[in-house]
Enzyme design. Structure first.
Site, mmCIF file in Angstrom:
data_model
loop_
_atom_site.group_PDB
_atom_site.id
_atom_site.type_symbol
_atom_site.label_atom_id
_atom_site.label_comp_id
_atom_site.label_asym_id
_atom_site.label_seq_id
_atom_site.Cartn_x
_atom_site.Cartn_y
_atom_site.Cartn_z
ATOM 1 N N ASN A 1 37.219 -0.322 168.083
ATOM 2 C CA ASN A 1 35.996 0.185 168.694
ATOM 3 C C ASN A 1 35.557 -0.756 169.823
ATOM 4 O O ASN A 1 35.124 -1.874 169.566
ATOM 5 C CB ASN A 1 34.914 0.286 167.608
ATOM 6 C CG ASN A 1 33.592 0.808 168.132
ATOM 7 O OD1 ASN A 1 33.422 0.999 169.336
ATOM 8 N ND2 ASN A 1 32.645 1.022 167.242
ATOM 9 N N HIS B 1 33.655 9.022 171.206
ATOM 10 C CA HIS B 1 33.550 7.589 170.968
ATOM 11 C C HIS B 1 34.498 7.224 169.826
ATOM 12 O O HIS B 1 34.711 8.015 168.903
ATOM 13 C CB HIS B 1 32.108 7.228 170.614
ATOM 14 C CG HIS B 1 31.969 5.835 170.135
ATOM 15 N ND1 HIS B 1 32.424 4.763 170.877
ATOM 16 C CD2 HIS B 1 31.472 5.315 168.980
ATOM 17 C CE1 HIS B 1 32.186 3.655 170.195
ATOM 18 N NE2 HIS B 1 31.625 3.959 169.040
ATOM 19 N N CYS C 1 27.159 2.236 171.886
ATOM 20 C CA CYS C 1 28.339 3.125 171.922
ATOM 21 C C CYS C 1 28.099 4.383 172.747
ATOM 22 O O CYS C 1 29.038 5.072 173.127
ATOM 23 C CB CYS C 1 28.749 3.515 170.507
ATOM 24 S SG CYS C 1 29.065 2.079 169.496
HETATM 25 O O1 UT7 Z 1 30.359 2.331 166.790
HETATM 26 C C1 UT7 Z 1 29.096 2.502 166.241
HETATM 27 C C2 UT7 Z 1 29.102 3.311 165.051
HETATM 28 N N1 UT7 Z 1 29.776 2.666 163.946
HETATM 29 C C3 UT7 Z 1 30.284 3.427 163.006
HETATM 30 O O2 UT7 Z 1 30.231 4.615 163.168
HETATM 31 C C4 UT7 Z 1 30.869 2.822 161.761
HETATM 32 C C5 UT7 Z 1 30.570 3.745 160.596
HETATM 33 N N2 UT7 Z 1 31.015 3.266 159.302
HETATM 34 C C6 UT7 Z 1 32.319 3.157 158.952
HETATM 35 O O3 UT7 Z 1 33.194 3.393 159.750
HETATM 36 C C7 UT7 Z 1 32.643 2.818 157.527
HETATM 37 O O4 UT7 Z 1 31.464 2.842 156.760
HETATM 38 C C8 UT7 Z 1 33.365 1.457 157.352
HETATM 39 C C9 UT7 Z 1 34.770 1.544 157.883
HETATM 40 C C10 UT7 Z 1 32.614 0.368 158.064
HETATM 41 C C11 UT7 Z 1 33.445 1.104 155.865
HETATM 42 O O5 UT7 Z 1 34.118 2.128 155.146
HETATM 43 P P1 UT7 Z 1 33.526 2.694 153.786
HETATM 44 O O6 UT7 Z 1 34.481 3.691 153.300
HETATM 45 O O7 UT7 Z 1 32.125 3.173 154.068
HETATM 46 O O8 UT7 Z 1 33.555 1.425 152.858
HETATM 47 P P2 UT7 Z 1 32.350 0.671 152.126
HETATM 48 O O9 UT7 Z 1 31.457 -0.014 153.105
HETATM 49 O O10 UT7 Z 1 31.699 1.588 151.139
HETATM 50 O O11 UT7 Z 1 33.133 -0.422 151.303
HETATM 51 C C12 UT7 Z 1 34.037 -0.057 150.270
HETATM 52 C C13 UT7 Z 1 34.622 -1.335 149.703
HETATM 53 C C14 UT7 Z 1 33.545 -2.351 149.318
HETATM 54 O O12 UT7 Z 1 33.998 -3.007 148.142
HETATM 55 P P3 UT7 Z 1 33.435 -2.558 146.697
HETATM 56 O O13 UT7 Z 1 31.945 -2.741 146.777
HETATM 57 O O14 UT7 Z 1 33.829 -1.125 146.557
HETATM 58 O O15 UT7 Z 1 34.127 -3.494 145.771
HETATM 59 C C15 UT7 Z 1 33.555 -3.334 150.457
HETATM 60 O O16 UT7 Z 1 33.141 -4.622 150.092
HETATM 61 O O17 UT7 Z 1 35.438 -1.978 150.696
HETATM 62 C C16 UT7 Z 1 35.019 -3.339 150.842
HETATM 63 N N3 UT7 Z 1 35.251 -3.717 152.241
HETATM 64 C C17 UT7 Z 1 36.416 -4.185 152.677
HETATM 65 N N4 UT7 Z 1 37.582 -4.439 152.042
HETATM 66 C C18 UT7 Z 1 38.602 -4.906 152.782
HETATM 67 C C19 UT7 Z 1 34.381 -3.644 153.289
HETATM 68 N N5 UT7 Z 1 34.998 -4.056 154.402
HETATM 69 C C20 UT7 Z 1 36.255 -4.405 154.046
HETATM 70 C C21 UT7 Z 1 37.358 -4.897 154.762
HETATM 71 N N6 UT7 Z 1 38.497 -5.118 154.098
HETATM 72 N N7 UT7 Z 1 37.327 -5.130 156.090
#
Ligand code: UT7
Length: 337
Positions: A294, A264, A113
């Site tokens: 992204n 980014h 990125c």
């Molecule tokens: O480009 C390079 C750099 N990349 C980044 O900067 C990405 C950085 N990270 C993020 O943007 C975020 O961490 C995400 C968008 C990937 C995830 O958001 P989050 O608020 O950190 O969610 P999480 O991973 O803590 O997941 C929360 C819940 C989980 O369920 P439980 O354990 O709470 O029941 C996940 O299993 O959301 C669930 N989950 C989803 N649900 C529906 C994870 N992905 C999805 C999805 N749809 N696509």
């Protein structure tokens, strides 16, 4: 003094649009979750048969046209991608062949990125040294064919989109550093301790297996991106804010002096948090993640091109760029457009 000026900007996204609702049809996710957690509403996916260099060709031709140049005017191609056409050689070679300019230097960079910022700095240094006069810098990605379309991969799969952005950098004798358009400079960083927080393990030579790809590798999904989202999120906000602050300070400018910020596009919440930490007014940050998701190395030039088309980026504007990504890699740059 000899400096690099951006004299052309172009972009290309594949025709096929995939909305969050389209994703609901094959993935255990929802429009509400994706929108709320990332800001993404849709992304573009390449057609089968459309490669990373195919997308780059369109963006490059667009950038050359806007610069009023033809490919034969180029001295070098710098290609930033994490989704290459093939394992080797570099995708810059495939693009060079498509542009019909055999003989000029090509350089692929693997800074994910942050690839565009690393490429900008490399191009800037080649031009400052007087080695090259006209450099094509392109960021291009086809993620869609490399994503895990099952629930296992949904955290990553909803984020990425396909697309390409390109700029043409040209040598310029800067006489008035306060007013002239040129790349003022920037800073680059990396921290390999975070390498496995966002990565694609296979194929690779470090898997400890006789073959780079075998059935076990495929069944374990090691050829798909793996991410520790929360950790990457926190690191992205911290490092982008830190790097941008250093970059502005080093050039003696304040947030108020900067006309537009291009960050980014990994998550709208990341960009909002960086803007809030640095007290950057929302209207100065140009985001495109809603439309494109992204597109890793392509996000910044794609954003610049969208801003140009929308009349939000104009000649003479002071522009700051910042990125964070896999590696970890991060950095910031400052330029007068
Ligand atoms: O480009 C390079 C750099 N990349 C980044 O900067 C990405 C950085 N990270 C993020 O943007 C975020 O961490 C995400 C968008 C990937 C995830 O958001 P989050 O608020 O950190 O969610 P999480 O991973 O803590 O997941 C929360 C819940 C989980 O369920 P439980 O354990 O709470 O029941 C996940 O299993 O959301 C669930 N989950 C989803 N649900 C529906 C994870 N992905 C999805 C999805 N749809 N696509």
């Amino acid at each position: 003094m000899l400096r690099a000026e951006i004299i052309g900007v172009g972009s290309y996204v594949p025709e096929r649009v995939l909305t969050n609702f389209d994703m609901e049809k094959f993935l255990d996710t929802s429009d509400e979750w994706i929108r709320k957690r990332t800001g993404i509403e849709q992304r573009h996916w390449a057609a089968v048969g459309q490669s990373t260099s195919d997308l780059a060709l369109q963006a490059s031709q667009d950038a050359l046209k806007s610069a009023g140049l033809s490919a034969t005017d180029l001295d070098m191609i710098i290609f930033a991608t994490l989704t290459p056409d093939h394992f080797f050689p570099g995708t810059g070679c495939f693009l060079q062949e498509k542009l019909g300019v055999a003989g000029i230097a090509t350089l692929d960079i693997r800074q994910q990125c942050t690839g565009f910022l690393y490429g900008l700095s490399i191009a800037d240094h080649f031009i400052r040294c007087g080695t090259y006069k006209k450099i094509l810098l392109v960021g291009s990605e086809v993620h869609s064919s490399g994503l895990d379309r099952t629930t296992r991969g949904r955290d990553v799969t909803v984020l990425f989109g396909d697309g390409s952005g390109a700029v043409i950098l040209s040598a310029k004798e800067v006489r008035n550093p306060e007013k002239d358009s040129f790349v003022l400079g920037g800073e680059l960083h990396a921290d390999g301790r975070g390498a496995k927080e966002l990565w694609v393990p296979a194929p690779g030579s470090a898997l400890g297996r006789a073959d780079r790809v075998d059935h076990e590798v495929l069944e374990a999904g090691l050829h798909y991106p793996q991410m520790n989202g929360k950790k990457v999120f926190i690191a992205a906000v911290t490092k982008m804010a830190e790097s941008l602050t250093n970059c502005l300070e080093e050039h003696g400018v304040t947030v108020q002096d900067v006309d537009r910020f291009f960050f980014h596009q990994a998550n709208l919440r990341i960009n909002d948090a960086v803007a809030e930490q640095l007290s950057i007014p929302r209207e100065k940050v140009f985001n495109t993640i809603q439309k494109f998701g992204n597109t890793t190395a392509a996000t910044i030039p794609l954003g610049m091109h969208e801003a140009l088309k929308a009349g939000e980026l104009k000649k003479g504007m002071l522009v700051a760029l910042a990125a964070f990504g896999s590696g970890y890699t991060w950095g910031a740059s400052l330029l007068r457009y």
